[in-house]
Structure formats: structure tokens, C-alpha cells
Design an enzyme around this catalytic site. Structure first.
Site, PDB file in Angstrom:
ATOM      1  CB  THR A   1     -14.117  94.751   9.583  1.00 38.33           C
ATOM      2  OG1 THR A   1     -14.024  93.393  10.014  1.00 38.33           O
ATOM      3  CG2 THR A   1     -12.965  95.555  10.133  1.00 38.33           C
ATOM      4  CG  ASP A   2     -18.427  90.594  10.181  1.00 32.63           C
ATOM      5  OD1 ASP A   2     -17.186  90.525  10.219  1.00 32.63           O
ATOM      6  OD2 ASP A   2     -19.167  89.592  10.216  1.00 32.63           O
TER       7      ASP A   2
ATOM      8  CE  LYS B   1     -14.285  91.694   6.583  1.00 37.06           C
ATOM      9  NZ  LYS B   1     -14.652  91.359   7.971  1.00 37.06           N
TER      10      LYS B   1
ATOM     11  CB  THR C   1     -10.289  96.257  22.281  1.00 42.43           C
ATOM     12  OG1 THR C   1     -11.008  95.671  23.345  1.00 42.43           O
ATOM     13  CG2 THR C   1      -9.152  97.079  22.810  1.00 42.43           C
TER      14      THR C   1
END
Lengths: 435, 435
Positions: free
Chosen positions: A181-182, A260, A105
């Protein structure tokens, strides 16, 4: 919202039988464990077998309904309240921007008392949750998948690229892609190569903190992405995330030079070896780094060949891993060597065998920052002689994605040339300070 | 220094026949290439087959004498001049410090005109090159190997540990280990576990810029290491390197929380998730971070089992690599997953098989910073259920070294407990800010 929004089948029956409603504080027993917390609603795409509660420590947990031996209501909780505000007046003169959801979401309204989340994805819902958006763009939205990003595979990159091309053809002036985001930086690299020379800005964004936490970064990332795209200052593929742990400025990173670098902080994403391309502070976009423009035609090349591995070297590295990859018929290997681009000479025979069989073997550094320079020490010179290709300062993950893309769209005898060509800013210019 | 210092056999004959001396500007022809530069002297441990010249771009290159088709002297060069200064007055009251060399030249006097390097390793030579050392310690030195650090294997860690124990038994109050930088952080982790609770400071140090360049960081790193060790403020294993690109302050990093984060910068080494333990500015040592002390006995455990792999996950990761490692009889795997500790569920079957066969599988994050938290998302929970052990905020390289050490010194049924125990600061306390 219905009283047991999103629950189905066995989960729904268990909750109904126990007289439980969304927001209630409940206890769940399995054979091994006891859980207590407030019942959360489920999302459209969720696994129907799980009952999800918000624990008192703030985290959500899903419990397999088949493993539940007992479930009781402790006390009623406050129901999540959500009355959508009226649809804002959309100005037709504003640029048309598409927002694609790939998973999770990306924007939601939360009742902080219960932690219940109301997922939103229609343009109307999105406007109601982030009303600021209507000041910058005419938004259209599409949920194209619901994949946690660690589950994304190279074929998913192709699917996203196809959808982006559709949205460009529909006349959108910018495209925002909500993404877990991974592996978002792998996807931003993939789209950078696949959609090189794209005529509009394409921005991947996401959230480090789930949207049901007060510290969520989702809204600012989304607003800033839309602002950046709507100003149409730079075309290309970018990744937009918080610049700092403060909830005020968002960095626009090059899609091929971003990583990241923290598991949970809001400013986890960092540009490697360059500054972020731009920042968005309130509605002000500041371009920090003008990338060299080429005026080549937009000719998407959206295939990826995943038969490629990234191997991180370490002392005691088992060179049989290389042999196994070669024997499996793989096309290429990106090595993440030490320092300026080295591995233990115990690996050289296996690497030579890979290259002799026609595989591309490229060298990057596990230092992540700085440039490969294999002429300085004998270990590097030996690897050069074997035929390892030094990949300058391309970051390892980008090198992997580029090699998958190269083998997906070019002939084997073109791969080395493509890998060494600066397609879309994956290499930076050599620093004037030298090595 | 002799006229052709360090050259032997065929190399010596070639140079003599051509009337060439150290420092001369020469041309060397092989079947494929032509090189020109100033002839450099060789080091004691060098491969005798190579002739080494300093190219005009400042780099040194070694040319295999067997491949040389012609060699000519273009013009005479200035000979390196080096007159050792008198031995300083050593104060017997100063602490006794051992400096061990493992590879390369850790301190040297250079003639910048020719670039010729005079390797130094006796205490007298070291004093003559870094006379400041005599103000802080009584130095004794030993060259224990000559290995470029990317060639180091776990058995080399054991050899270094044995030598350190000898030096402790000889009454040294501190030990400095000169080390190549490529894998220095792996070695510092290895020695941290092997020599846990050691009664003196042990400091690994090195140089990012070769000592024949004006920008070399070797001297300051060595002086600062000796100053830190001689003040005997903190026992344990540390890694000392430049704090910034300025040549003034050196950071003392924990041996288990440090990484080489740049291929070439002087401040490439950075502490991960904590501040450096201390800094050395001129002769002032400032302790920034007091590590919790335990008063356990010094009981070295210096074995390493290298039958362990570090696997970095990426989209498209070939899970057959895990199968191959399992089938090869490996003892354990450290996964470098994405984000909070995830891999694609395509890998789960292979991981489960590894664990079912008794292997230890631990999870770290390729973000490198931040903490593993596998209860948040379903991918993490599934891996927990399979039996993957989350390794909190241990950095991946340290986790690998620790697993090699655990299997080297403990029984298989003790491994998980050892991996989760905070042996020597490899885990940091949970941040008060939560996840």
C-alpha cells in the site's frame, strides 16, 4: 507444510539444533536484546538469514540469524493447521480474471493461536482461502515480483504494465494487481497513464493490516476487486480499498485521483476532489461517478523517465536544492507549493534558471485539495511570468508520475502540452462554485 | 479618501494625466496585453509601481506602470462610499486584547459595485467595520509587517514572537495575529514552540477569500478569535478558521496539529489526528478537547535555525538531494516517507552518511494522518538501525518547524531528546485501538 517451513541455511540449522518447530514459543538472545514469541514460517521469497517470531503484542519481528547468540525453546506451541478444502466447481461461463501478485502475501489462511501464516498464490489455494471468488470469475494467478511497495521504482511500473498487456492478450476480461500500500497510489497513476484506454478493468488492491491479524482487510478488498472487474461495467485503471473502518464496503477509486491518507487505517485510501468512482457492497456494484469516455485506441506507452523530482516547498526552503537538481541534468520538477500555488520569491531565480535550461516546472499545492490559481496574488503571477506551469487540481503525486511518463514517451517540446492535457481524468472539471 | 487613494509617483501621474478616478472603468494597454476593469485604491504598504483594477471576472490584478503603453478612461464608475460610524462606547471592564497584523488587509469595508476596498487597521476603524468587537474586548491594534505569508521566513516567526512578548508585557489578556493563510499553520507551530507555556491565549487567524468578495470569511474569523481570546478559557497558541463552508462556526485548532488542506475553501484548515480544541458559535465557546496542562514557567525560546530541510520521498527519489543537503552543512532533515515510515533502500547510504556526520534525521509520513511505526517492516527496521528517529504522529510540517526551533535554542546533543519530548501537544496519545 514441513516442520520448519521456509527456513534455510544458518536459520534452519539454529532452529534444528535447538529442537524448535513452527509455532513453538521461543526466546532469542542477541548481544543487545532479548526477544520472545512464537516461531512463524517464512515465505518463499523471504530473506533466508532472518528468523521470524510473533511477539506477544501481535507484531511480527525478523531477527538476523547472524546476530543471534542463543536461542531456546520455552514450550511447544500449536502447529498451524491447514487442510485445503476441495477445489470448487469453476463455471467456465464466468469471466476470466487474472490476479497478479507484486509483493507480499495477498491472501492467506491463519492459525490465530500462533499467528502462523500460510502464503497462498496458486489459483487453487486462492479459491480455497477465498472460496467466494469461484462464484464470480475463473481466476488465473501469477506472482510477478516480491517487492515491498516502498522499494518500487519507475522501472517496476513498466514491468507491471508489460505483464498486464500480456494478460490482456491472453484474453483476460479483468486484471487484479495485489500491491503493497505504501506507493500503490503512485503505481495506480503510473498504470493509468501507461495503459490509457485499456479495454478492460484493471484494479490495484492491497491490505493495510497484515493478513495474520484478525482485522485484516485483505479478503474483502480482493473479493470486491474481482466482483468489480468481473462485472465489466467500467474499463480503466482503479484502486480498490475499504470505504470505512467497517469490513463491509470497498471503494473503487480513480487511479489518478487517490491518495493514502492514513498510515494504518483500513480506509486509508481516499479519492481527492472527486467521489470514488464506484462502491462494492457485498456483490452489488454501484457506479457513483461516470467518467467521460473517449473512444481512442489502446496504445500503451509504458516508459518512465525517473529523472524528475517532486519538491515540497516550506518556509526556509533551501533553493540550492533546485540548483543541484538542475545541475544534475534533471528533466523536470513538480513543485508542491503553498495555497493557490506559491513559493517564496527567494526560489524564483533558481526556478527561472531551471526553465531557461529547458526543464518543465509544474505547480501543484501541498493543500492536496483544491485548485491552483496563480493569477490571484503577485507571488503566483511572478512564477507564471518565469514560466512555471500551473497544474490546476492535479494531485502532486500524480503530477510527478505523469511528468516521468511524459518524459518517458514524448519529445521535450511536447511535454507542456501533454502535462496540460487531461489524459485520463487526472484533472477534474472546474467546480461551478468558482475558486 | 482622496480621489486617487494610495497611488504615488509614476502610477499617480499616469492616472491623473488620463483624468481617471477611483472606481472608473478603464482600459490599460501594455506591449503584449489589454486589460479592462474598475480602478481600485491602493493600500498603504503596496508597491507604488502597480495600478490595480478589478477585472469583470471579480479578480483584482496589478499592472506594472512601467509596462503600460496607454491608459484610457471608458466611463465613470461609482466612487466607493464609506462614512465611518461613530466610535462605540468601549467598556473599560472588558479584557484588553491586542490585534497584530502581519500582512494583507484583515478587515475592510467594501463597495461591491466597484470592488474598492478601504483597508482598516486602527482600533477605531476596526470597530467601525466589525462593531461587534466592542462588546467583547478593548482592542488595540498594530500592523507589524506586510508580508504575504508564502514570503515568511523563520526570522519572521522570531519577529512576531518578539512582538507578542511585548504585548503580553503591556498587559494584554489575549493576542490575535492576522496572517496570510498559505503558511499560517507553519507559523502557528513556530509560535507554539517559541511561546510554550504562554500565560494568555494567542490566536492566529486569516481569510481564505479576499475581503473584497461577498463570500469573505474575514469578519467571522476575527470576531470568533476575539471572543475565544476574551473568554480566557485556554492559554496557548491556536489557529482559528471556519469550521465549514457555512459562515457560522469557527474552529479553534491546536497550533501544532493543524494543516491547510484546501487551496480555497473557507474550511480549508483542519486538525490532524485530533478534534479541534474548541468551536465558537455566535458568542458561545465550546471546549471539545482539554489539553493536558503543565504548570511550567513561561520562558520564551524564540530562535529558529532554518538550516533544516523537509524532504518528501517518492518512487524514483534522487538520493543525491540528501547528499547535497549534507554537503551544504545542514543541521537536520525531516523525511516525509511512505506509509508507516519508509523510503526506498536506495536512499539508505545517503541517510546513514547524514547521521554519521551528526545530523538529526527524523521520519514522518506523507499519509499525514496516523502514526509512524518503523518496527513492522524491514525497510523501517533498517532505517531505525541507521539511526533515523521515528516521530510518531507529529505532522511533517510541525516536525520541520520543531527541528528548526530545536536547533535554534538547544545544543546539538540535546536535539534528539527535544524532538522526542512532547513539548506542546505536537504528539497525541497512542490510540487505544492500537496501530
Amino acid at each position: 507444510m514441513s516442520e520448519l517451513s521456509g527456513y534455510k541455511d544458518n536459520s534452519l540449522k539454529l532452529l534444528k539444533d535447538a529442537g524448535i518447530q513452527i509455532g513453538d514459543f521461543i526466546k532469542i538472545y542477541t548481544e543487545t536484546t532479548k526477544y520472545s514469541g512464537n516461531l512463524l514460517p517464512r515465505y518463499e521469497y523471504s530473506n533466508v538469514n532472518y528468523i521470524v517470531i510473533k511477539l506477544t503484542n501481535g507484531y511480527n519481528i525478523g531477527i538476523d540469524s547472524k546476530k543471534i547468540t542463543n536461542i531456546i525453546k520455552v514450550k511447544s506451541g500449536e502447529k498451524p493447521k491447514f487442510i485445503p478444502p476441495p477445489k470448487p466447481n469453476v463455471k467456465e461461463s464466468l469471466p476470466k480474471i487474472a490476479i497478479l501478485g507484486t509483493g507480499g502475501t495477498i491472501a492467506s489462511r491463519i492459525d490465530y493461536k500462533t499467528g502462523a501464516v500460510n502464503p497462498a498464490f496458486s489459483a487453487e489455494e486462492l479459491y480455497s482461502i477465498i472460496p467466494e471468488l469461484s462464484a464470480y470469475a475463473n481466476i488465473n494467478t501469477q506472482l510477478i515480483s516480491n517487492i515491498a511497495s516502498e522499494q518500487m521504482n519507475p522501472e517496476d511500473w513498466k514491468n507491471i504494465a508489460e505483464k498486464v498487456i500480456e494478460k490482456i492478450e491472453e484474453g483476460n476480461k479483468g486484471i487484479i494487481i495485489g500491491h503493497g500500500t505504501d506507493t500503490m497510489a503512485y503505481s495506480s497513476a503510473a498504470l493509468s497513464f501507461a495503459l490509457n484506454n485499456c479495454p478492460i478493468p484493471i484494479v490495484l488492491t492491497g491490505a493495510q493490516r497484515s493478513t495474520d491479524r484478525p482485522s485484516s482487510d485483505a479478503s474483502l478488498n480482493m473479493i470486491s476487486s474481482v466482483i468489480f472487474a468481473s462485472q465489466k461495467m467500467l474499463n480503466g485503471v482503479y484502486l480498490a480499498m475499504h470505504s470505512s473502518i467497517e469490513d463491509n464496503i470497498v471503494s473503487i477509486h480513480s487511479g489518478v485521483r487517490v491518495r493514502k491518507n492514513h498510515t494504518s487505517k483500513r480506509d486509508a485510501f481516499q479519492s481527492i476532489g472527486i467521489e470514488p468512482i464506484a462502491t462494492v457492497n457485498q456483490d452489488k456494484v454501484t457506479i457513483s461517478l461516470e467518467l467521460p469516455k473517449n473512444n481512442e485506441k489502446f496504445e500503451p506507452k509504458i516508459n518512465f523517465n525517473e529523472n524528475v523530482s517532486l519538491l515540497k516547498f516550506h518556509p526556509g526552503f533551501n533553493s540550492e536544492i533546485i540548483d543541484m537538481i538542475v545541475n544534475s541534468g534533471a528533466k523536470g520538477i513538480i513543485l508542491e507549493g503553498t495555497g493557490l500555488g506559491h513559493v517564496n520569491s527567494r526560489c524564483n531565480k533558481s526556478i527561472k534558471n531551471a526553465i531557461d535550461k529547458g526543464m518543465f516546472v509544474g505547480m501543484t499545492s501541498q493543500c492536496l485539495q483544491g485548485r491552483i490559481k496563480m493569477t490571484v496574488y503577485s507571488a503566483g503571477r511572478d512564477l507564471l511570468e518565469i514560466g512555471v506551469t500551473p497544474l490546476e487540481d492535479m494531485i502532486p503525486e500524480t503530477a510527478l508520475v505523469k511528468l516521468m511518463w511524459a518524459y518517458g514517451n514524448y519529445q521535450d517540446d511536447e511535454i507542456k502540452e501533454i502535462m496540460l492535457k487531461n489524459i485520463t481524468g487526472e484533472y477534474t472539471k472546474r467546480s461551478k462554485l468558482g475558486r
